[in-house]
Design an enzyme around this catalytic site. Structure first.
Site, short mmCIF file in Angstrom:
data_model
loop_
_atom_site.label_atom_id
_atom_site.label_comp_id
_atom_site.label_asym_id
_atom_site.label_seq_id
_atom_site.Cartn_x
_atom_site.Cartn_y
_atom_site.Cartn_z
N LYS A 96 0.87 -1.18 0.00
CA LYS A 96 0.00 0.00 0.00
C LYS A 96 0.91 1.23 0.00
O LYS A 96 1.95 1.24 0.66
CB LYS A 96 -0.87 0.01 1.26
CG LYS A 96 -1.66 1.29 1.47
CD LYS A 96 -2.70 1.51 0.39
CE LYS A 96 -3.36 2.89 0.49
NZ LYS A 96 -4.25 3.16 -0.66
N ASN A 133 -13.48 4.44 -5.54
CA ASN A 133 -12.85 4.46 -4.21
C ASN A 133 -12.34 5.85 -3.87
O ASN A 133 -11.86 6.59 -4.74
CB ASN A 133 -11.70 3.45 -4.13
CG ASN A 133 -10.35 4.07 -4.45
OD1 ASN A 133 -9.71 4.68 -3.61
ND2 ASN A 133 -9.95 3.94 -5.70
N MET A 171 -10.23 6.06 -0.76
CA MET A 171 -9.67 5.55 0.48
C MET A 171 -8.94 6.64 1.27
O MET A 171 -9.00 6.70 2.49
CB MET A 171 -8.72 4.38 0.19
CG MET A 171 -9.32 3.26 -0.65
SD MET A 171 -10.80 2.56 0.09
CE MET A 171 -10.06 1.62 1.40
N CYS A 189 -2.31 9.77 -6.63
CA CYS A 189 -3.48 9.49 -5.81
C CYS A 189 -4.49 10.63 -5.98
O CYS A 189 -4.15 11.81 -5.75
CB CYS A 189 -3.12 9.35 -4.33
SG CYS A 189 -4.59 9.10 -3.30
N ILE A 211 -2.35 2.53 -15.49
CA ILE A 211 -2.84 3.75 -14.90
C ILE A 211 -3.21 3.58 -13.43
O ILE A 211 -3.56 2.47 -13.01
CB ILE A 211 -4.11 4.25 -15.66
CG1 ILE A 211 -5.23 3.24 -15.56
CG2 ILE A 211 -3.77 4.62 -17.09
CD1 ILE A 211 -6.57 3.69 -16.15
N GLY A 246 -5.20 -1.62 -14.67
CA GLY A 246 -6.50 -1.00 -14.96
C GLY A 246 -7.34 -1.86 -15.90
O GLY A 246 -6.91 -2.17 -16.99
N GLY A 247 -8.54 -2.24 -15.40
CA GLY A 247 -9.50 -2.88 -16.29
C GLY A 247 -9.32 -4.36 -16.48
O GLY A 247 -9.95 -4.95 -17.36
O1 LIG Z 1 -3.25 6.24 -5.53
C1 LIG Z 1 -4.35 5.89 -5.11
N1 LIG Z 1 -5.32 5.55 -5.99
C2 LIG Z 1 -6.56 5.24 -5.61
O2 LIG Z 1 -7.43 5.01 -6.47
N2 LIG Z 1 -6.86 5.18 -4.27
C3 LIG Z 1 -5.84 5.22 -3.32
C4 LIG Z 1 -6.28 5.88 -2.03
O3 LIG Z 1 -7.28 6.63 -2.04
O4 LIG Z 1 -5.59 5.66 -1.02
N3 LIG Z 1 -4.63 5.82 -3.78
#
Ligand SMILES: O=C1NC(=O)NC(C(=O)O)N1
Length: 312
Positions: free
Chosen positions: A45, A71, A73, A130, A192, A249-250
């Site tokens: 992460k 998302n 996050m 992000c 991506i 992606g995808g």
């Molecule tokens: O680089 C990111 N891409 C995303 O789609 N979500 C996460 C996040 O929101 O932590 N970070």
């Protein structure tokens, strides 16, 4: 059949791994991805210097009809030291990616300096894309800022480094980001990241589906495939061949993996579909990929990598 990939001096026996953010926040998740016989690697992460709770929930939503996901996050993670401890002590013969996403240039430089001075012998991914930290831009949409941070990074960083890019949608932008990236000794780019700031609606309640930012969140899954293919293809056509490409992606099927490799991907990451199926997805996708190669009597990914044909 040869389904392997290579980035810098790292050989990957399988080309599939998780997308940063999915199945990689805790050591248990990281172990599970690495333990899959069909994953070639794992990426952590994206880390910030200190642990972060991220945005308020609901912050992840699976769209209906397997369209994909939204998302926001907000970079929840256990903090840089947690992931550094993991990668330094984990016994594995698979290459490992360490993702960093500082909220400031100084945070990124500090984390990269610590990685440079550590015994970490994997690959580092600088997440410049992000879309979900309120008030923070996606750095890689600012070409000068991207050049500035890479200039500072490469004034001291000598380990294999790549950047996680947002999707671009303009041919001139492909030219501009490639002109920046080609000036640096990057080992790879990962393209991506999610398509930033999409919006989805719950038809029963006429309400957005996630809480942060009034419902705006990054899009992933099958609905972003065409954009992922275009970004892999456009960057492969423009980047020095020394800069490898991770296609993300995808991906929901082996054909999607095949298509990203056809566009030039050296490795392929799975995000939304890994959320859906968990780590068995790697075996399914690799089996389907092998079938796609079989259909055309190919023996290796090398025979199709970058070989997308155009209509002349
Ligand atoms: O680089 C990111 N891409 C995303 O789609 N979500 C996460 C996040 O929101 O932590 N970070």
């Amino acid at each position: 059949m040869d389904l392997t990939g290579q980035i810098a001096n790292f050989h990957f026996n399988h080309i599939l791994l998780n997308a940063a953010g999915v199945k990689c926040q805790t050591t248990a998740e990281l172990d599970q991805v690495l333990a899959s016989p069909y994953s070639g690697s794992v990426v952590t992460k994206s880390a910030t210097p200190m642990t972060r709770p991220g945005n308020p929930s609901p912050r992840y939503y699976q769209l209906p009809e397997e369209l994909g996901s939204v998302n926001s996050m907000g970079l929840p993670n256990e903090g840089f030291a947690y992931y550094l401890d993991y990668v330094l002590n984990k016994k594995t013969d698979k290459p490992v990616f360490f993702s960093v996403a500082g909220l400031t240039k100084d945070d990124n430089l500090a984390m990269l300096m610590e990685l440079e001075q550590s015994n970490f012998n994997g690959l580092v991914e600088l997440n410049l894309s992000c879309p979900n930290v309120p008030g923070k831009p996606q750095t890689a949409y600012d070409f000068e800022a991207t050049r500035a941070i890479l200039t500072e990074v490469f004034s001291f960083f000598t380990k294999p480094l790549g950047v996680k890019l947002p999707p671009y949608f303009d041919m001139v932008h492909f030219d501009m980001i490639a002109a920046v990236l080609n000036d640096f000794p990057l080992a790879f780019v990962n393209t991506i990241n999610s398509i930033g700031n999409g919006l989805a609606i719950d038809p029963h309640t006429d309400t957005v589906v996630i809480k942060p930012k009034g419902g705006f969140g990054g899009l992933g899954g099958s609905l972003v495939k065409a954009t992922a293919l275009a970004n892999v293809r456009a960057l492969r056509e423009r980047l020095n061949e020394s800069i490898k490409i991770i296609g993300t992606g995808g991906v929901t099927s082996g054909r999607d993996v095949y298509d990203l490799v056809l566009c030039g991907a050296d490795l392929v990451e799975v995000g939304t579909q890994l959320m859906v199926e968990d780590t068995p997805v790697f075996e399914r996708l690799e089996g389907e990929l092998a079938n796609e190669l079989d259909k055309k009597d190919y023996q290796s990914l090398a025979e199709i990598r970058g070989k997308l044909q155009i209509i002349s």
